[in-house]
Design a protein around this motif. Structure first.
Motif, PDB file in Angstrom:
ATOM      1  N   VAL A 198       0.871  -1.178   0.000  1.00 32.67           N
ATOM      2  CA  VAL A 198       0.000   0.000   0.000  1.00 32.67           C
ATOM      3  C   VAL A 198       0.909   1.230   0.000  1.00 32.67           C
ATOM      4  O   VAL A 198       2.028   1.177   0.508  1.00 32.67           O
ATOM      5  CB  VAL A 198      -0.975   0.034   1.201  1.00 32.67           C
ATOM      6  N   PRO A 199       0.452   2.338  -0.592  1.00 31.13           N
ATOM      7  CA  PRO A 199       1.327   3.502  -0.738  1.00 31.13           C
ATOM      8  C   PRO A 199       1.589   4.243   0.569  1.00 31.13           C
ATOM      9  O   PRO A 199       0.786   4.172   1.507  1.00 31.13           O
ATOM     10  CB  PRO A 199       0.565   4.396  -1.719  1.00 31.13           C
ATOM     11  N   VAL A 200       2.705   4.954   0.604  1.00 32.25           N
ATOM     12  CA  VAL A 200       3.028   5.819   1.736  1.00 32.25           C
ATOM     13  C   VAL A 200       2.100   7.042   1.679  1.00 32.25           C
ATOM     14  O   VAL A 200       2.066   7.752   0.671  1.00 32.25           O
ATOM     15  CB  VAL A 200       4.503   6.286   1.683  1.00 32.25           C
ATOM     16  N   PRO A 201       1.319   7.293   2.737  1.00 35.50           N
ATOM     17  CA  PRO A 201       0.443   8.464   2.722  1.00 35.50           C
ATOM     18  C   PRO A 201       1.235   9.741   3.023  1.00 35.50           C
ATOM     19  O   PRO A 201       2.132   9.748   3.859  1.00 35.50           O
ATOM     20  CB  PRO A 201      -0.560   8.162   3.853  1.00 35.50           C
ATOM     21  N   THR A 207       9.359   3.116   7.784  1.00 40.15           N
ATOM     22  CA  THR A 207       8.767   1.918   8.391  1.00 40.15           C
ATOM     23  C   THR A 207       8.212   1.060   7.258  1.00 40.15           C
ATOM     24  O   THR A 207       8.007   1.564   6.151  1.00 40.15           O
ATOM     25  CB  THR A 207       7.625   2.304   9.354  1.00 40.15           C
ATOM     26  N   ASP A 208       7.960  -0.233   7.539  1.00 41.20           N
ATOM     27  CA  ASP A 208       7.293  -1.056   6.520  1.00 41.20           C
ATOM     28  C   ASP A 208       5.835  -1.309   6.891  1.00 41.20           C
ATOM     29  O   ASP A 208       5.137  -2.081   6.244  1.00 41.20           O
ATOM     30  CB  ASP A 208       8.038  -2.381   6.294  1.00 41.20           C
ATOM     31  N   SER A 209       5.358  -0.601   7.950  1.00 38.52           N
ATOM     32  CA  SER A 209       3.988  -0.770   8.437  1.00 38.52           C
ATOM     33  C   SER A 209       3.158   0.471   8.141  1.00 38.52           C
ATOM     34  O   SER A 209       3.497   1.573   8.594  1.00 38.52           O
ATOM     35  CB  SER A 209       4.014  -1.027   9.949  1.00 38.52           C
ATOM     36  N   VAL A 210       2.058   0.309   7.401  1.00 36.59           N
ATOM     37  CA  VAL A 210       1.200   1.463   7.115  1.00 36.59           C
ATOM     38  C   VAL A 210       0.546   1.966   8.404  1.00 36.59           C
ATOM     39  O   VAL A 210       0.364   3.174   8.584  1.00 36.59           O
ATOM     40  CB  VAL A 210       0.132   1.145   6.040  1.00 36.59           C
ATOM     41  N   SER A 244      -4.925   4.317  -5.903  1.00 33.84           N
ATOM     42  CA  SER A 244      -3.678   4.282  -5.140  1.00 33.84           C
ATOM     43  C   SER A 244      -3.239   2.861  -4.818  1.00 33.84           C
ATOM     44  O   SER A 244      -2.080   2.498  -4.989  1.00 33.84           O
ATOM     45  CB  SER A 244      -3.837   5.042  -3.822  1.00 33.84           C
ATOM     46  N   VAL A 245      -4.191   2.068  -4.351  1.00 32.60           N
ATOM     47  CA  VAL A 245      -3.870   0.694  -3.941  1.00 32.60           C
ATOM     48  C   VAL A 245      -3.785  -0.232  -5.153  1.00 32.60           C
ATOM     49  O   VAL A 245      -2.846  -1.016  -5.287  1.00 32.60           O
ATOM     50  CB  VAL A 245      -4.913   0.193  -2.915  1.00 32.60           C
ATOM     51  N   GLY A 246      -4.760  -0.111  -6.068  1.00 32.49           N
ATOM     52  CA  GLY A 246      -4.803  -1.007  -7.221  1.00 32.49           C
ATOM     53  C   GLY A 246      -3.654  -0.815  -8.208  1.00 32.49           C
ATOM     54  O   GLY A 246      -3.193  -1.770  -8.832  1.00 32.49           O
ATOM     55  N   LEU A 247      -3.170   0.412  -8.341  1.00 32.40           N
ATOM     56  CA  LEU A 247      -2.054   0.685  -9.262  1.00 32.40           C
ATOM     57  C   LEU A 247      -0.700   0.471  -8.596  1.00 32.40           C
ATOM     58  O   LEU A 247       0.333   0.618  -9.238  1.00 32.40           O
ATOM     59  CB  LEU A 247      -2.142   2.116  -9.809  1.00 32.40           C
ATOM     60  N   ARG A 248      -0.718   0.168  -7.291  1.00 30.56           N
ATOM     61  CA  ARG A 248       0.505  -0.147  -6.528  1.00 30.56           C
ATOM     62  C   ARG A 248       1.521   0.998  -6.602  1.00 30.56           C
ATOM     63  O   ARG A 248       2.717   0.786  -6.806  1.00 30.56           O
ATOM     64  CB  ARG A 248       1.150  -1.441  -7.031  1.00 30.56           C
ATOM     65  N   VAL A 249       1.041   2.219  -6.444  1.00 29.72           N
ATOM     66  CA  VAL A 249       1.925   3.396  -6.537  1.00 29.72           C
ATOM     67  C   VAL A 249       2.754   3.536  -5.259  1.00 29.72           C
ATOM     68  O   VAL A 249       2.382   3.018  -4.206  1.00 29.72           O
ATOM     69  CB  VAL A 249       1.125   4.698  -6.786  1.00 29.72           C
ATOM     70  N   ARG A 275       2.683  -4.921   2.763  1.00 30.90           N
ATOM     71  CA  ARG A 275       3.600  -3.994   3.429  1.00 30.90           C
ATOM     72  C   ARG A 275       3.435  -2.582   2.877  1.00 30.90           C
ATOM     73  O   ARG A 275       2.940  -2.387   1.769  1.00 30.90           O
ATOM     74  CB  ARG A 275       5.059  -4.432   3.182  1.00 30.90           C
ATOM     75  N   LEU A 276       3.929  -1.612   3.653  1.00 28.50           N
ATOM     76  CA  LEU A 276       4.019  -0.247   3.155  1.00 28.50           C
ATOM     77  C   LEU A 276       5.062  -0.206   2.045  1.00 28.50           C
ATOM     78  O   LEU A 276       6.131  -0.824   2.164  1.00 28.50           O
ATOM     79  CB  LEU A 276       4.435   0.695   4.288  1.00 28.50           C
ATOM     80  N   TYR A 277       4.767   0.498   0.973  1.00 25.16           N
ATOM     81  CA  TYR A 277       5.697   0.593  -0.164  1.00 25.16           C
ATOM     82  C   TYR A 277       7.031   1.177   0.300  1.00 25.16           C
ATOM     83  O   TYR A 277       7.068   2.163   1.035  1.00 25.16           O
ATOM     84  CB  TYR A 277       5.084   1.486  -1.246  1.00 25.16           C
ATOM     85  N   ASP A 278       8.134   0.581  -0.143  1.00 26.19           N
ATOM     86  CA  ASP A 278       9.466   1.088   0.202  1.00 26.19           C
ATOM     87  C   ASP A 278       9.866   2.156  -0.819  1.00 26.19           C
ATOM     88  O   ASP A 278      10.255   1.839  -1.944  1.00 26.19           O
ATOM     89  CB  ASP A 278      10.484  -0.057   0.194  1.00 26.19           C
TER      90      ASP A 278
END
Length: 424
Positions: free
Chosen positions: A143-146, A173-176, A378-383, A414-417
């Motif tokens: 999921v993307p970094v907000p 972090t790797d946790s949203v 945001s989630v579906g395009l894996r940005v 995971r949160l996107y790196d």
């Protein structure tokens, strides 16, 4: 797959700023339902699709959308009835042809986009899956970094802060869930830091962040850094800016407002470069006017420690993105599907950007609704990251809950790196 559209309904609702918006509901033969409403921005670029309003001053100060509701039901509805809900391109192209204007002026970009979202959601409902899985055509892994707009610029009684949005990006972090927790803690701590600086509680601005305490961007970023340090998150939270410089551009003199003075495009770029050397900035959006193409090319060349993003410059429009790529005018763009007016056109712009190494950053609008389709993008395009607004007010909080729900639904998500994208 096939599932025919059997009805198109519409009504007027209100957005988070209590401005009327058109909401559309589509039903299909199988009983699937999709609902969509177009958000609107406070800062609206001149190249965006047209927002059709009634202009009747006796109701909602002229902002009502009963014409749009009527068009959705009586013009667009009959044209789409019987069409396959899974053929998003055909649905959107039918509406574009029906409208027949370059900026969707006849039927309204807000009308067309609301129908477009409703069809998109109905297709996902017919498959009994979340829309983001329908977009991804499978499961998600990140999921993307907000990014959070915590201090809002603009014109206030005693000062004008030329830069529109000052954002924090909690990426370390790797946790949203923890990313959001860090942002909330810093936002709350910032209230104390600003109160110490101002000598009184900070005011809430129109976009729900704190009103800018100074016309000097350096001071604003320094206060934000203080809040981060006091929370113990030094090195885990970076910054971003949305300058929205078209709002502060003077066409006559070709100059921009900065710290109470007028400056040239080159001077503004030089100042932005100074800020990137002093602070860790993930991106700078809309640094220059929406027609200052030469300035943007200069900015990309000069600003080596940050990503230069277009919003009013590119308005999620394929032709403008192609021009931006040819001129090397941006490193990426803000993805706001309502700017162009259909899901298909927004997806075409995204695919072009992806194929040409440009980053897409989905963003809500200031006049948002709770179930904003931009979250599914945001989630579906894996940005890598997205813009969420301040962690205050219902529809913005819902965006954060959406990310946490999507993350929790998939084991190992995971949160996107974003570290490979950072230039500082």
């Amino acid at each position: 797959m096939e599932d025919k559209i059997v009805s198109v309904r519409a009504q007027q609702i209100i957005d988070c700023k209590c401005r009327p918006a058109v909401e559309v509901e589509i039903r299909t033969e199988s009983g699937a339902i999709g609902r969509g409403a177009a958000p609107t921005g406070t800062s609206v670029g001149m190249h965006e699709s047209f927002v059709l309003r009634d202009d009747d001053s006796s109701t909602y100060k002229g902002l009502s959308v009963h014409k749009a509701v009527d068009i959705a039901v009586n013009v667009i509805g009959p044209a789409l009835t019987g069409m396959n809900v899974f053929d998003q391109r055909a649905i959107d192209e039918k509406m574009i042809a029906l409208d027949g204007t370059p900026d969707k002026r006849r039927l309204g970009g807000n009308t067309i986009y609301s129908v477009s979202i409703a069809a998109f959601r109905a297709a996902a409902d017919a498959r009994s899956i979340p829309l983001y899985n329908h977009i991804a055509n499978g499961d998600i892994r990140t999921v993307p970094v907000p990014c959070f707009n915590v201090i809002n610029g603009g014109r206030y009684d005693k000062l004008t802060q030329a830069f529109n949005e000052f954002l924090i990006v909690p990426y370390g972090t790797d946790s949203v869930d923890f990313s959001i927790e860090m942002a909330v803690a810093v936002f709350q701590k910032l209230a104390d830091v600003l109160a110490d600086y101002l000598g009184h509680k900070p005011h809430t601005a129109s976009s729900y962040g704190y009103a800018a305490p100074s016309d000097d961007p350096e001071i604003v970023l320094t206060l934000m850094q203080k809040a981060i340090d006091e929370c113990g998150y030094t090195g885990r939270i970076a910054f971003a800016l949305d300058c929205a410089s078209s709002e502060m551009y003077d066409k006559e003199t070709g100059t921009y407002l900065l710290k109470g003075k007028r400056v040239s495009s080159d001077e503004l770029i030089a100042y932005a470069k100074f800020l990137t050397e002093r602070f860790n900035l993930v991106f700078i959006e809309d640094l220059l006017d929406e027609n200052d193409w030469t300035g943007y090319s200069n900015a990309v060349r000069e600003l080596g420690r940050t990503l230069v993003l277009g919003d009013d410059l590119t308005v999620t429009n394929l032709e403008l993105l192609q021009k931006a790529h040819e001129m090397r005018a941006v490193d990426g763009f803000i993805l706001k599907p309502n700017q162009v007016g259909t899901i298909t056109e927004a997806m075409d712009a995204y695919r072009f950007a992806e194929e040409h190494g440009m980053i897409a950053v989905p963003s809500g609008r200031s006049g948002g609704v709770v179930d904003d389709v931009v979250m599914d993008f945001s989630v579906g395009l894996r940005v890598p990251f997205q813009k969420n607004g301040a962690p205050r007010s219902g529809e913005r909080i819902e965006k954060l809950n959406f990310l946490m729900r999507a993350n929790a639904r998939i084991p190992g998500c995971r949160l996107y790196d974003i570290s490979p994208l950072l230039r500082f």
